[in-house]
Write a protein that holds these residues in place. Structure first.
Motif, PDB file in Angstrom:
ATOM      1  N   GLU A  19      49.818  35.044  15.609  1.00  0.00           N
ATOM      2  CA  GLU A  19      48.517  34.645  16.147  1.00  0.00           C
ATOM      3  C   GLU A  19      48.612  34.252  17.616  1.00  0.00           C
ATOM      4  O   GLU A  19      47.729  34.579  18.417  1.00  0.00           O
ATOM      5  CB  GLU A  19      47.932  33.492  15.303  1.00  0.00           C
ATOM      6  CG  GLU A  19      47.571  33.884  13.881  1.00  0.00           C
ATOM      7  CD  GLU A  19      48.784  34.051  12.933  1.00  0.00           C
ATOM      8  OE1 GLU A  19      48.613  34.693  11.877  1.00  0.00           O
ATOM      9  OE2 GLU A  19      49.900  33.565  13.258  1.00  0.00           O
ATOM     10  N   GLU A  20      49.692  33.567  17.985  1.00  0.00           N
ATOM     11  CA  GLU A  20      49.887  33.193  19.388  1.00  0.00           C
ATOM     12  C   GLU A  20      50.143  34.430  20.250  1.00  0.00           C
ATOM     13  O   GLU A  20      49.672  34.506  21.384  1.00  0.00           O
ATOM     14  CB  GLU A  20      51.052  32.204  19.514  1.00  0.00           C
ATOM     15  CG  GLU A  20      50.743  30.848  18.914  1.00  0.00           C
ATOM     16  CD  GLU A  20      51.958  29.950  18.772  1.00  0.00           C
ATOM     17  OE1 GLU A  20      51.798  28.728  19.005  1.00  0.00           O
ATOM     18  OE2 GLU A  20      53.058  30.449  18.434  1.00  0.00           O
ATOM     19  N   ILE A  22      48.984  37.506  19.566  1.00  0.00           N
ATOM     20  CA  ILE A  22      47.680  38.181  19.657  1.00  0.00           C
ATOM     21  C   ILE A  22      46.805  37.514  20.723  1.00  0.00           C
ATOM     22  O   ILE A  22      46.175  38.198  21.533  1.00  0.00           O
ATOM     23  CB  ILE A  22      46.970  38.200  18.288  1.00  0.00           C
ATOM     24  CG1 ILE A  22      47.690  39.162  17.339  1.00  0.00           C
ATOM     25  CG2 ILE A  22      45.495  38.566  18.423  1.00  0.00           C
ATOM     26  CD1 ILE A  22      47.201  39.107  15.892  1.00  0.00           C
ATOM     27  N   GLU A  23      46.789  36.199  20.733  1.00  0.00           N
ATOM     28  CA  GLU A  23      45.976  35.459  21.712  1.00  0.00           C
ATOM     29  C   GLU A  23      46.442  35.752  23.146  1.00  0.00           C
ATOM     30  O   GLU A  23      45.624  36.015  24.036  1.00  0.00           O
ATOM     31  CB  GLU A  23      46.061  33.967  21.413  1.00  0.00           C
ATOM     32  CG  GLU A  23      45.170  33.117  22.290  1.00  0.00           C
ATOM     33  CD  GLU A  23      45.286  31.647  21.913  1.00  0.00           C
ATOM     34  OE1 GLU A  23      45.590  30.846  22.819  1.00  0.00           O
ATOM     35  OE2 GLU A  23      45.065  31.319  20.738  1.00  0.00           O
ATOM     36  N   ALA A  24      47.743  35.725  23.384  1.00  0.00           N
ATOM     37  CA  ALA A  24      48.286  35.986  24.721  1.00  0.00           C
ATOM     38  C   ALA A  24      47.999  37.420  25.158  1.00  0.00           C
ATOM     39  O   ALA A  24      47.638  37.671  26.313  1.00  0.00           O
ATOM     40  CB  ALA A  24      49.789  35.705  24.754  1.00  0.00           C
ATOM     41  N   THR A  26      45.557  39.402  24.068  1.00  0.00           N
ATOM     42  CA  THR A  26      44.105  39.514  24.297  1.00  0.00           C
ATOM     43  C   THR A  26      43.744  38.969  25.671  1.00  0.00           C
ATOM     44  O   THR A  26      43.032  39.622  26.441  1.00  0.00           O
ATOM     45  CB  THR A  26      43.334  38.768  23.190  1.00  0.00           C
ATOM     46  OG1 THR A  26      43.658  39.352  21.926  1.00  0.00           O
ATOM     47  CG2 THR A  26      41.832  38.833  23.418  1.00  0.00           C
ATOM     48  N   ASP A  27      44.257  37.789  25.987  1.00  0.00           N
ATOM     49  CA  ASP A  27      43.971  37.174  27.288  1.00  0.00           C
ATOM     50  C   ASP A  27      44.453  38.060  28.436  1.00  0.00           C
ATOM     51  O   ASP A  27      43.756  38.228  29.437  1.00  0.00           O
ATOM     52  CB  ASP A  27      44.618  35.791  27.396  1.00  0.00           C
ATOM     53  CG  ASP A  27      43.968  34.751  26.492  1.00  0.00           C
ATOM     54  OD1 ASP A  27      42.884  35.018  25.931  1.00  0.00           O
ATOM     55  OD2 ASP A  27      44.571  33.662  26.334  1.00  0.00           O
ATOM     56  N   ILE A  38      39.484  42.873  18.097  1.00  0.00           N
ATOM     57  CA  ILE A  38      40.478  42.504  17.092  1.00  0.00           C
ATOM     58  C   ILE A  38      40.242  43.376  15.871  1.00  0.00           C
ATOM     59  O   ILE A  38      39.115  43.518  15.405  1.00  0.00           O
ATOM     60  CB  ILE A  38      40.380  41.008  16.746  1.00  0.00           C
ATOM     61  CG1 ILE A  38      40.721  40.176  17.984  1.00  0.00           C
ATOM     62  CG2 ILE A  38      41.294  40.661  15.571  1.00  0.00           C
ATOM     63  CD1 ILE A  38      40.555  38.692  17.823  1.00  0.00           C
ATOM     64  N   LYS A  66      52.757  31.506  10.608  1.00  0.00           N
ATOM     65  CA  LYS A  66      52.022  30.281  10.954  1.00  0.00           C
ATOM     66  C   LYS A  66      52.090  29.237   9.844  1.00  0.00           C
ATOM     67  O   LYS A  66      51.900  28.067  10.091  1.00  0.00           O
ATOM     68  CB  LYS A  66      50.575  30.601  11.330  1.00  0.00           C
ATOM     69  CG  LYS A  66      49.682  31.018  10.197  1.00  0.00           C
ATOM     70  CD  LYS A  66      48.266  31.229  10.703  1.00  0.00           C
ATOM     71  CE  LYS A  66      47.344  31.688   9.591  1.00  0.00           C
ATOM     72  NZ  LYS A  66      45.983  31.855  10.081  1.00  0.00           N
ATOM     73  N   ARG A 138      52.820  32.418  28.881  1.00  0.00           N
ATOM     74  CA  ARG A 138      51.927  33.579  28.992  1.00  0.00           C
ATOM     75  C   ARG A 138      52.414  34.618  29.995  1.00  0.00           C
ATOM     76  O   ARG A 138      51.682  35.519  30.376  1.00  0.00           O
ATOM     77  CB  ARG A 138      50.489  33.169  29.320  1.00  0.00           C
ATOM     78  CG  ARG A 138      49.842  32.280  28.264  1.00  0.00           C
ATOM     79  CD  ARG A 138      49.605  33.085  27.000  1.00  0.00           C
ATOM     80  NE  ARG A 138      49.051  32.291  25.916  1.00  0.00           N
ATOM     81  CZ  ARG A 138      47.792  32.296  25.564  1.00  0.00           C
ATOM     82  NH1 ARG A 138      46.919  33.036  26.199  1.00  0.00           N
ATOM     83  NH2 ARG A 138      47.374  31.556  24.553  1.00  0.00           N
TER      84      ARG A 138
END
Length: 160
Positions: A19-20, A22-24, A26-27, A38, A66, A138
C-alpha cells in the motif's frame, strides 16, 4: 513466509508495504503529469497511468504485508514469488494493452529485493519491463531497458 528482521543476515534498510508503494508510485506519476487509476479489483496490475497517448501498467509489491506484525518482513522465497507474480501480471497486461504502453514493476529499493530482480534483468529487458525502486523518503530510482530510455524520458520517467 514472514521472517523477523533480526533473523536476516543483513537486516533490510527499511520496510514498505504494498500500500505504501502504491501510494508513492501514484504520487510520482501524478506529479509528473499522468492520470492514475487504481485497478486493485482487476486481479492483475495495481495501477494504470495515462499520459499523452501512452498507458503505463504498474504492478506494485512491498517487503511486508500490512497485517504482519511489526519487525516481520517477507523472506527471500516470498520476494521471489512476488517478483514472479509481478512478471506474470505484466505479461498479461501486455497481451491486453491497446495503446502504446509501458510495463512497470514497482518495489521497495531494498538491497535484498534488488538482488532478486537483478538475476532476471536481461529477461526483463527483453520483456520491456521497467523496474521502479521506491524509498521511504519517496525517492524513485529506475532501471529502464536501454531501448525504452528515449520514450521514458519523453514521458517524464527518468533513469537515475
Amino acid at each position: 513466509m514472514p521472517i523477523s528482521l533480526d533473523r536476516l543476515k543483513v537486516p533490510d534498510e527499511f520496510v514498505l508495504t504494498q500500500e505504501e508503494v502504491i501510494e508513492a508510485v501514484t504520487d510520482y506519476f501524478i506529479k509528473h503529469g499522468w492520470t492514475v487509476q487504481i485497478e486493485a479489483a482487476s486481479g492483475g496490475h495495481d495501477l494504470v497511468a495515462d499520459k499523452q497517448e501512452w498507458n503505463a501498467y504498474i504492478k506494485c509489491k512491498g517487503s511486508r504485508g500490512k497485517r504482519q506484525q511489526e519487525g516481520m518482513v517477507y523472506d527471500n522465497t516470498q520476494l521471489r514469488g512476488n517478483t514472479g507474480d509481478q512478471i506474470e501480471k505484466l505479461i498479461r497486461a501486455q497481451g491486453e494493452a491497446e495503446n502504446p504502453s509501458l510495463f512497470i514493476m514497482a518495489n521497495p529499493g531494498l538491497d535484498r529485493m534488488k538482488w532478486v530482480v537483478s538475476k532476471l534483468e536481461t529477461g526483463l529487458d527483453k520483456l520491456d519491463i521497467i523496474r521502479m525502486w521506491i524509498y521511504p523518503d519517496r525517492t524513485i530510482k529506475w532501471d529502464i531497458p536501454a531501448h525504452l530510455l528515449r520514450i521514458a524520458r519523453k514521458l517524464g520517467i527518468e533513469k537515475n
